[in-house]
Design a protein around this motif. Structure first.
Motif, PDB file in Angstrom:
ATOM      1  N   ILE A   1      47.778  14.460  14.298  1.00  0.00           N
ATOM      2  CA  ILE A   1      47.039  13.426  15.032  1.00  0.00           C
ATOM      3  C   ILE A   1      47.606  13.276  16.436  1.00  0.00           C
ATOM      4  O   ILE A   1      46.855  13.247  17.418  1.00  0.00           O
ATOM      5  N   SER A   2      48.928  13.222  16.558  1.00  0.00           N
ATOM      6  CA  SER A   2      49.563  13.094  17.878  1.00  0.00           C
ATOM      7  C   SER A   2      49.247  14.284  18.771  1.00  0.00           C
ATOM      8  O   SER A   2      48.958  14.112  19.963  1.00  0.00           O
ATOM      9  N   ALA A   3      49.309  15.482  18.217  1.00  0.00           N
ATOM     10  CA  ALA A   3      49.030  16.686  19.017  1.00  0.00           C
ATOM     11  C   ALA A   3      47.586  16.679  19.510  1.00  0.00           C
ATOM     12  O   ALA A   3      47.321  17.003  20.676  1.00  0.00           O
ATOM     13  N   LEU A   4      46.655  16.301  18.657  1.00  0.00           N
ATOM     14  CA  LEU A   4      45.242  16.283  19.052  1.00  0.00           C
ATOM     15  C   LEU A   4      44.948  15.135  20.019  1.00  0.00           C
ATOM     16  O   LEU A   4      44.215  15.315  20.995  1.00  0.00           O
ATOM     17  N   GLU A   5      45.515  13.977  19.778  1.00  0.00           N
ATOM     18  CA  GLU A   5      45.332  12.862  20.718  1.00  0.00           C
ATOM     19  C   GLU A   5      46.016  13.164  22.046  1.00  0.00           C
ATOM     20  O   GLU A   5      45.524  12.759  23.104  1.00  0.00           O
ATOM     21  N   GLY A   6      47.109  13.906  21.993  1.00  0.00           N
ATOM     22  CA  GLY A   6      47.854  14.246  23.198  1.00  0.00           C
ATOM     23  C   GLY A   6      47.083  15.105  24.184  1.00  0.00           C
ATOM     24  O   GLY A   6      47.398  15.121  25.370  1.00  0.00           O
ATOM     25  N   ILE A   7      46.072  15.801  23.692  1.00  0.00           N
ATOM     26  CA  ILE A   7      45.244  16.607  24.601  1.00  0.00           C
ATOM     27  C   ILE A   7      43.954  15.884  24.979  1.00  0.00           C
ATOM     28  O   ILE A   7      43.110  16.440  25.675  1.00  0.00           O
ATOM     29  N   GLY A   8      43.804  14.646  24.505  1.00  0.00           N
ATOM     30  CA  GLY A   8      42.680  13.831  24.950  1.00  0.00           C
ATOM     31  C   GLY A   8      41.526  13.670  23.989  1.00  0.00           C
ATOM     32  O   GLY A   8      40.451  13.232  24.402  1.00  0.00           O
ATOM     33  N   THR A   9      41.708  13.982  22.712  1.00  0.00           N
ATOM     34  CA  THR A   9      40.618  13.789  21.756  1.00  0.00           C
ATOM     35  C   THR A   9      40.742  12.446  21.062  1.00  0.00           C
ATOM     36  O   THR A   9      41.816  11.847  21.002  1.00  0.00           O
ATOM     37  N   GLU A  10      39.646  11.985  20.533  1.00  0.00           N
ATOM     38  CA  GLU A  10      39.654  10.870  19.590  1.00  0.00           C
ATOM     39  C   GLU A  10      39.619  11.517  18.211  1.00  0.00           C
ATOM     40  O   GLU A  10      38.663  12.216  17.867  1.00  0.00           O
ATOM     41  N   VAL A  11      40.669  11.326  17.436  1.00  0.00           N
ATOM     42  CA  VAL A  11      40.807  11.990  16.140  1.00  0.00           C
ATOM     43  C   VAL A  11      40.214  11.124  15.037  1.00  0.00           C
ATOM     44  O   VAL A  11      40.574   9.950  14.901  1.00  0.00           O
ATOM     45  N   TRP A  12      39.311  11.725  14.274  1.00  0.00           N
ATOM     46  CA  TRP A  12      38.766  11.065  13.095  1.00  0.00           C
ATOM     47  C   TRP A  12      39.450  11.682  11.883  1.00  0.00           C
ATOM     48  O   TRP A  12      39.110  12.778  11.444  1.00  0.00           O
ATOM     49  N   GLU A  13      40.445  10.993  11.370  1.00  0.00           N
ATOM     50  CA  GLU A  13      41.201  11.463  10.207  1.00  0.00           C
ATOM     51  C   GLU A  13      40.653  10.722   8.989  1.00  0.00           C
ATOM     52  O   GLU A  13      40.759   9.499   8.916  1.00  0.00           O
ATOM     53  N   PRO A  14      40.035  11.433   8.041  1.00  0.00           N
ATOM     54  CA  PRO A  14      39.286  10.757   6.973  1.00  0.00           C
ATOM     55  C   PRO A  14      40.112   9.860   6.054  1.00  0.00           C
ATOM     56  O   PRO A  14      39.605   8.838   5.594  1.00  0.00           O
ATOM     57  N   PHE A  15      41.348  10.183   5.772  1.00  0.00           N
ATOM     58  CA  PHE A  15      42.128   9.323   4.881  1.00  0.00           C
ATOM     59  C   PHE A  15      42.375   7.968   5.540  1.00  0.00           C
ATOM     60  O   PHE A  15      42.358   6.935   4.872  1.00  0.00           O
ATOM     61  N   HIS A  16      42.560   7.970   6.836  1.00  0.00           N
ATOM     62  CA  HIS A  16      42.747   6.706   7.562  1.00  0.00           C
ATOM     63  C   HIS A  16      41.419   5.962   7.708  1.00  0.00           C
ATOM     64  O   HIS A  16      41.342   4.756   7.500  1.00  0.00           O
ATOM     65  N   ARG A  17      40.383   6.702   8.045  1.00  0.00           N
ATOM     66  CA  ARG A  17      39.082   6.068   8.293  1.00  0.00           C
ATOM     67  C   ARG A  17      38.460   5.503   7.015  1.00  0.00           C
ATOM     68  O   ARG A  17      37.711   4.532   7.075  1.00  0.00           O
ATOM     69  N   ASN A  18      38.755   6.103   5.870  1.00  0.00           N
ATOM     70  CA  ASN A  18      38.122   5.663   4.627  1.00  0.00           C
ATOM     71  C   ASN A  18      39.029   4.804   3.761  1.00  0.00           C
ATOM     72  O   ASN A  18      38.702   4.529   2.614  1.00  0.00           O
ATOM     73  N   ASN A  19      40.161   4.377   4.309  1.00  0.00           N
ATOM     74  CA  ASN A  19      41.059   3.561   3.500  1.00  0.00           C
ATOM     75  C   ASN A  19      40.486   2.174   3.212  1.00  0.00           C
ATOM     76  O   ASN A  19      41.020   1.444   2.406  1.00  0.00           O
ATOM     77  N   GLN A  20      39.395   1.821   3.860  1.00  0.00           N
ATOM     78  CA  GLN A  20      38.779   0.533   3.615  1.00  0.00           C
ATOM     79  C   GLN A  20      37.931   0.543   2.342  1.00  0.00           C
ATOM     80  O   GLN A  20      37.501  -0.491   1.876  1.00  0.00           O
ATOM     81  N   ILE A  21      37.712   1.706   1.746  1.00  0.00           N
ATOM     82  CA  ILE A  21      36.924   1.804   0.522  1.00  0.00           C
ATOM     83  C   ILE A  21      37.824   1.451  -0.663  1.00  0.00           C
ATOM     84  O   ILE A  21      38.915   1.984  -0.817  1.00  0.00           O
ATOM     85  N   ASP A  22      37.357   0.553  -1.490  1.00  0.00           N
ATOM     86  CA  ASP A  22      38.124   0.074  -2.641  1.00  0.00           C
ATOM     87  C   ASP A  22      38.018   1.093  -3.778  1.00  0.00           C
ATOM     88  O   ASP A  22      36.974   1.202  -4.432  1.00  0.00           O
ATOM     89  N   VAL A  23      39.102   1.840  -3.996  1.00  0.00           N
ATOM     90  CA  VAL A  23      39.092   2.894  -5.013  1.00  0.00           C
ATOM     91  C   VAL A  23      39.176   2.347  -6.434  1.00  0.00           C
ATOM     92  O   VAL A  23      39.086   3.117  -7.392  1.00  0.00           O
TER      93      VAL A  23
END
Length: 155
Positions: free
Chosen positions: A27-49
């Motif tokens: 995530i740091s490497a990709l953000e470091g070059i200027g992208t907005e990173v969509w990492e699914p485990f972080h983005r979907n942690n709001q789903i109640d498993v």
């Protein structure tokens, strides 16, 4: 101008060790070059498993993110690589999204003498110069000679 979004397809969120020690570097490497990173485990942690149907909701959320992201960066370690990553990659290829592959696993997983993985994974890359879309270290992600930085800088 908004940042380009990149979907980070990886199996690293399934393990606490990988999630804490591997994912942040990507995530740091990709953000470091200027992208907005969509990492699914972080983005979907709001789903109640704990609720029925959670797996389908996660799959649909991930599919929507792949569809909406500008590109995909897929970690394809393993022999074979993670099945979910392969599905996400297939969707991105079918949608003609820019595809960038990462593999620092030295094992070969192919019948091809040209590619280190199943040849279908390279269907989203150019026939000539595919190596510029294939990353073997975190350091390479910021390499201005490789395709990811060139894609980010193109308007």
């Amino acid at each position: 101008m908004p940042k380009k979004t990149i979907y980070l397809a990886s199996p690293y969120g399934f393990s606490r060790q990988w999630r804490e020690n591997l994912l942040p570097d990507f995530i740091s490497a990709l953000e470091g070059i200027g992208t907005e990173v969509w990492e699914p485990f972080h983005r979907n942690n709001q789903i109640d498993v704990s609720k029925s149907g959670w797996a389908y909701k996660v799959a649909m959320a991930d599919l929507e993110d792949v569809k909406k992201a500008d590109a995909i960066f897929a970690i394809v370690n393993g022999t074979p690589p993670d099945e979910g990553v392969m599905v996400e990659l297939g969707v991105a290829i079918a949608l003609n999204k820019p595809v960038f592959l990462f593999r620092d696993d030295f094992r070969r997983c192919t019948d091809s003498e040209d590619y280190p993985l199943n040849l279908m994974l390279f269907a989203g890359l150019p026939a000539v110069g595919w190596e510029n879309y294939f990353y073997t270290s975190l350091k390479e992600i910021s390499n201005e000679e490789k395709a990811l930085v060139r894609w980010l800088n193109a308007s």
